[in-house]
Design a protein around this motif. Structure first.
Motif, short mmCIF file in Angstrom:
data_model
loop_
_atom_site.label_atom_id
_atom_site.label_comp_id
_atom_site.label_asym_id
_atom_site.label_seq_id
_atom_site.Cartn_x
_atom_site.Cartn_y
_atom_site.Cartn_z
N GLN A 77 34.21 42.26 40.69
CA GLN A 77 33.67 41.20 39.84
C GLN A 77 34.78 40.71 38.92
N HIS A 78 34.65 39.46 38.48
CA HIS A 78 35.73 38.86 37.68
C HIS A 78 35.11 38.09 36.52
N GLN A 79 35.23 38.65 35.31
CA GLN A 79 34.65 38.03 34.12
C GLN A 79 35.70 37.63 33.09
N SER A 80 36.93 38.11 33.26
CA SER A 80 37.89 38.00 32.17
C SER A 80 39.31 38.11 32.70
N PHE A 81 40.27 37.64 31.92
CA PHE A 81 41.68 37.84 32.26
C PHE A 81 42.04 39.32 32.29
N PHE A 82 41.24 40.15 31.61
CA PHE A 82 41.45 41.60 31.65
C PHE A 82 41.52 42.10 33.10
N ASP A 83 40.65 41.55 33.95
CA ASP A 83 40.57 42.01 35.34
C ASP A 83 41.88 41.78 36.09
N GLY A 84 42.66 40.82 35.62
CA GLY A 84 43.94 40.54 36.25
C GLY A 84 45.03 41.51 35.85
N ARG A 154 36.10 33.14 37.49
CA ARG A 154 35.54 33.98 36.43
C ARG A 154 34.08 33.63 36.19
N THR A 155 33.28 34.63 35.97
CA THR A 155 31.86 34.42 35.69
C THR A 155 31.52 35.00 34.32
N LEU A 156 30.45 34.55 33.75
CA LEU A 156 29.94 35.15 32.52
C LEU A 156 29.31 36.50 32.86
N PRO A 157 29.24 37.42 31.90
CA PRO A 157 28.61 38.71 32.17
C PRO A 157 27.19 38.52 32.72
N ARG A 172 36.97 41.22 57.78
CA ARG A 172 36.83 41.28 59.23
C ARG A 172 38.20 41.45 59.90
N GLN A 173 39.23 40.85 59.32
CA GLN A 173 40.56 40.94 59.91
C GLN A 173 41.23 42.28 59.64
N ALA A 174 41.09 42.77 58.42
CA ALA A 174 41.96 43.85 57.95
C ALA A 174 41.64 45.22 58.53
N ASN A 175 40.36 45.51 58.74
CA ASN A 175 39.97 46.84 59.21
C ASN A 175 40.45 47.93 58.25
N VAL A 176 40.29 47.68 56.96
CA VAL A 176 40.61 48.67 55.92
C VAL A 176 39.37 48.85 55.06
N PRO A 177 39.29 49.93 54.27
CA PRO A 177 38.14 50.11 53.39
C PRO A 177 37.99 48.97 52.40
N VAL A 178 36.75 48.50 52.22
CA VAL A 178 36.44 47.48 51.22
C VAL A 178 35.72 48.16 50.07
N VAL A 179 36.32 48.13 48.88
CA VAL A 179 35.80 48.89 47.74
C VAL A 179 35.17 47.94 46.72
N PRO A 180 33.86 48.06 46.47
CA PRO A 180 33.21 47.20 45.47
C PRO A 180 33.48 47.70 44.06
N VAL A 181 33.66 46.77 43.13
CA VAL A 181 33.94 47.13 41.73
C VAL A 181 33.11 46.25 40.81
N ALA A 182 32.46 46.86 39.84
CA ALA A 182 31.68 46.13 38.83
C ALA A 182 32.32 46.35 37.46
N THR A 183 32.09 45.40 36.56
CA THR A 183 32.68 45.50 35.22
C THR A 183 31.83 44.75 34.21
N ASN A 184 32.08 45.02 32.94
CA ASN A 184 31.46 44.24 31.85
C ASN A 184 32.55 43.64 30.96
N GLY A 186 33.78 40.81 30.49
CA GLY A 186 33.53 39.54 29.81
C GLY A 186 32.83 39.69 28.46
N LEU A 187 32.24 40.85 28.20
CA LEU A 187 31.61 41.08 26.90
C LEU A 187 32.65 41.26 25.80
N PHE A 188 33.88 41.61 26.16
CA PHE A 188 34.88 41.99 25.18
C PHE A 188 36.10 41.06 25.17
N TRP A 189 36.45 40.54 26.34
CA TRP A 189 37.55 39.57 26.45
C TRP A 189 36.92 38.29 26.93
N ASP A 190 36.61 37.43 26.01
CA ASP A 190 35.82 36.22 26.27
C ASP A 190 36.62 35.21 27.08
#
Length: 245
Positions: A77-84, A154-157, A172-184, A186-190
């Motif tokens: 998920q992408h809510q903030s520049f922090f994620d970068g 970027r999305t709002l929380p 579909r191309q890569a055949n590597v593990p796809v890892v889901p990540v969640a975050t909050n 955007g609550l702190f870095w607007d």
């Protein structure tokens, strides 16, 4: 207070980036890709150190044991520049898929390319997708971990956007593990550069997704994983009003 924190951090960030950008000139001149990535990791650590200390934010990372060894696709998920910044030091060989415009930033942009990030010119449509697929295949062949933000912006929380076709094609191309990540984050870095709020910022790493076929199955699996992570770790999965201090 959030504006004061934002001003203080922005000043720190500007000075830090200027100093480290100038310090990177010899690395750029020598075209040392290995040093460029190490330098980018150092810069990211310094940015997050300042963010944490100046803005009174505690960063909590959960689920590190779900990160596989070797190449993978991090679907965050992408809510903030922090994620970068945060993934630069969570995996050994990070490669962000970034928008082309970031490579135009003075001092920073050339280092992004040298450090192995993958720029995408979204205005080029299918051509951009083909280029991204080739560059991603090369990155995985080099044992790198690709970080992609599947909603494409970027999305709002708690805000939900449609998952973009790029990650589906990559998975579909890569055949590597796809890892889901969640975050909050955007609550702190607007979205506004002037607002930083104190609290506990969480990055939650889920188990790799099961192998799925077709766009619908992949999208459903990723959305379900995000839902589960948010519910389990008390992260917003419905829109949040972040205008109140």
């Amino acid at each position: 207070m959030s504006i004061f924190r934002g001003l203080l951090f922005n000043l720190y960030f500007l000075i830090l980036t200027l100093i480290m950008g100038l310090g990177a000139l010899p690395i750029r001149a020598l075209k040392r890709k290995d040093l460029a990535l190490s330098y980018a990791k150092l810069w990211s650590r310094a940015v997050l150190f300042g963010f944490s200390r100046l803005c009174s934010v505690r960063i909590e990372i959960s689920g590190r044991d779900n990160l596989p060894a070797g190449p993978s696709l991090i679907a965050s998920q992408h809510q903030s520049f922090f994620d970068g910044f945060v993934w630069m030091n969570l995996v050994p060989l990070p490669t962000y898929i970034i928008k082309q415009e970031l490579t135009k930033i003075p001092l920073v942009g050339p280092m992004l390319i040298l450090a192995g990030m993958i720029p995408v010119r979204r205005s080029e449509g299918s051509k951009a997708l083909r280029t991204m697929m080739k560059d991603s295949a090369d990155a995985h062949a080099a044992n790198r971990q690709i970080v992609i933000f599947p909603e494409g912006t970027r999305t709002l929380p708690g805000e939900r956007h449609s998952i973009q076709p790029g990650i589906i094609a990559l998975a579909r191309q890569a055949n590597v593990p796809v890892v889901p990540v969640a975050t909050n984050s955007g609550l702190f870095w607007d979205r506004s550069p002037w607002h930083k709020r104190p609290g506990i910022l969480k990055v939650v790493i889920g188990r790799p997704l099961p192998a799925t076929q077709g766009r619908g199955a992949f999208t459903a699996a990723l959305e379900e994983a995000w839902d589960e992570l948010c519910a389990t770790h008390a992260l917003p999965r419905d829109p949040v009003d972040n205008s109140v201090e």
